[in-house]
Design an enzyme around this catalytic site. Sequence first.
Site, PDB file in Angstrom:
ATOM      1  N   SER A  65      -2.521   2.400   5.115  1.00  0.00           N
ATOM      2  CA  SER A  65      -2.684   3.001   6.445  1.00  0.00           C
ATOM      3  C   SER A  65      -3.368   4.368   6.436  1.00  0.00           C
ATOM      4  CB  SER A  65      -1.338   3.131   7.140  1.00  0.00           C
ATOM      5  OG  SER A  65      -0.954   1.886   7.648  1.00  0.00           O
ATOM      6  N   LYS A  68      -6.610   4.434   8.124  1.00  0.00           N
ATOM      7  CA  LYS A  68      -6.737   4.372   9.591  1.00  0.00           C
ATOM      8  C   LYS A  68      -7.379   5.639  10.168  1.00  0.00           C
ATOM      9  CE  LYS A  68      -2.810   1.218  10.137  1.00  0.00           C
ATOM     10  NZ  LYS A  68      -1.364   1.119  10.375  1.00  0.00           N
ATOM     11  N   TYR A 193     -10.644  -5.478   7.368  1.00  0.00           N
ATOM     12  CA  TYR A 193      -9.459  -4.610   7.451  1.00  0.00           C
ATOM     13  C   TYR A 193      -8.697  -4.578   6.124  1.00  0.00           C
ATOM     14  CZ  TYR A 193      -4.810  -2.959   8.862  1.00  0.00           C
ATOM     15  OH  TYR A 193      -3.614  -2.287   8.941  1.00  0.00           O
ATOM     16  N   TYR A 245       4.096   7.197  11.191  1.00  0.00           N
ATOM     17  CA  TYR A 245       4.717   6.097  11.946  1.00  0.00           C
ATOM     18  C   TYR A 245       5.826   6.638  12.849  1.00  0.00           C
ATOM     19  CZ  TYR A 245       2.836   3.865   7.700  1.00  0.00           C
ATOM     20  OH  TYR A 245       2.070   3.505   6.639  1.00  0.00           O
ATOM     21  N   VAL A 263       1.519   2.394   3.089  1.00  0.00           N
ATOM     22  CA  VAL A 263       2.620   1.700   2.414  1.00  0.00           C
ATOM     23  C   VAL A 263       2.450   1.554   0.903  1.00  0.00           C
ATOM     24  CG1 VAL A 263       3.598   0.392   4.344  1.00  0.00           C
ATOM     25  CG2 VAL A 263       1.719  -0.575   3.015  1.00  0.00           C
TER      26      VAL A 263
HETATM   27  N1  GLN Z   1      -2.483  -2.877   5.126  1.00  0.00           N
HETATM   28  C1  GLN Z   1      -1.203  -2.565   5.642  1.00  0.00           C
HETATM   29  C2  GLN Z   1      -0.859  -3.437   6.829  1.00  0.00           C
HETATM   30  O1  GLN Z   1      -1.673  -3.625   7.671  1.00  0.00           O
HETATM   31  C3  GLN Z   1      -1.170  -1.118   6.038  1.00  0.00           C
HETATM   32  C4  GLN Z   1       0.137  -0.746   6.649  1.00  0.00           C
HETATM   33  C5  GLN Z   1       0.622   0.589   6.271  1.00  0.00           C
HETATM   34  O2  GLN Z   1       0.181   1.230   5.312  1.00  0.00           O
HETATM   35  N2  GLN Z   1       1.616   1.018   7.005  1.00  0.00           N
HETATM   36  O3  GLN Z   1       0.214  -3.958   6.940  1.00  0.00           O
END
Ligand code: GLN
Length: 309
Positions: A65, A68, A193, A245, A263
């Site tokens: 993430s 992002k 993605y 988050y 994550v």
């Molecule tokens: N690639 C992970 C997902 O889409 C990224 C999520 C994350 O790092 N919170 O579930």
Amino acid sequence: MECQKLAYLEQIVEEIRPLTKQGKVATYIPALGHANPNTLAIAIYEGEGNCFSAGNISEKFTLQSVSKILSLALALQEHGEDYVFSKVGMEPTGDPFNSIAKLETSVPSKPLNPMINAGALAVTAMLPGKDTDEKLKNLLDFIHQLSGNSKITYNEEVAQSEFETANLNRSLCYFMKSHGVIEGDIEDLLDLYTKQCAIEVDCNDLAHMGWVLGNKGFNPITQKKVLSHDISRIVKTFMVTCGMYNDSGEFAIKVGIPAKSGVAGGILCAVPNGPGIGIYGPALDNKGNSLGGIKLLERISAERNLSIF
Ligand code: GLN
């Protein structure tokens, strides 16, 4: 550039390392399950390009993430604020990052913000380029400039592992397609993605990116403006309101630094006009953030008075 090891930072890392036992490595993307939960590392870039580090800093990990904020910056550069925010909102949420709930209850059905999966998927669909390869290349070129590391690429095993198991993200995409938030082929979007999330870095790379972001998008080493002031401001604001988050509120109080976690265990921090900090600690808390990483940031922020509030 090689970072200098700092004894006092090493000491803090070793004091906090035992706490990583309370966390768990993410396994819903099977390839992430191979990480060693005991790993903890930090790098700090500051001033004219001084770099300090401690812990397991040679470990590589995938952005997940953290990517992002980078795809958002590039989408904003390509399409401008009005278009991007016609597709994705600006409001934080108390829901987990992969929740589908708000998509159905909000009218018009638009993802709440670009830091949750639904919003990030909509943003990835806006990356510049004619196909997946070109879009990924443009994102990597941008990351090379931000990080000062032109070797960064994606980890094929992690990308494949996520692609094969991304059924929740698939359902978010199909839901959004049926509501006109995204267009085009969903499997292509998921391919892009999952490759974006599997871009592989180390703590130095994260710290360097955070430093340039904190420095209003200007890289003092290359003397290049990688990002406009406005885009770096928007990105840092999302990092404060949604970057950790549904732990963003508590993190703002306890650490007070714009930050984005992933994550795999990475956290990218950008102190406005101050240091960039990169963290890696794959043992996560129950919100999906690096448990040791947050403790480390609490200590560093308090000792160096880095909270922006
Ligand atoms: N690639 C992970 C997902 O889409 C990224 C999520 C994350 O790092 N919170 O579930």
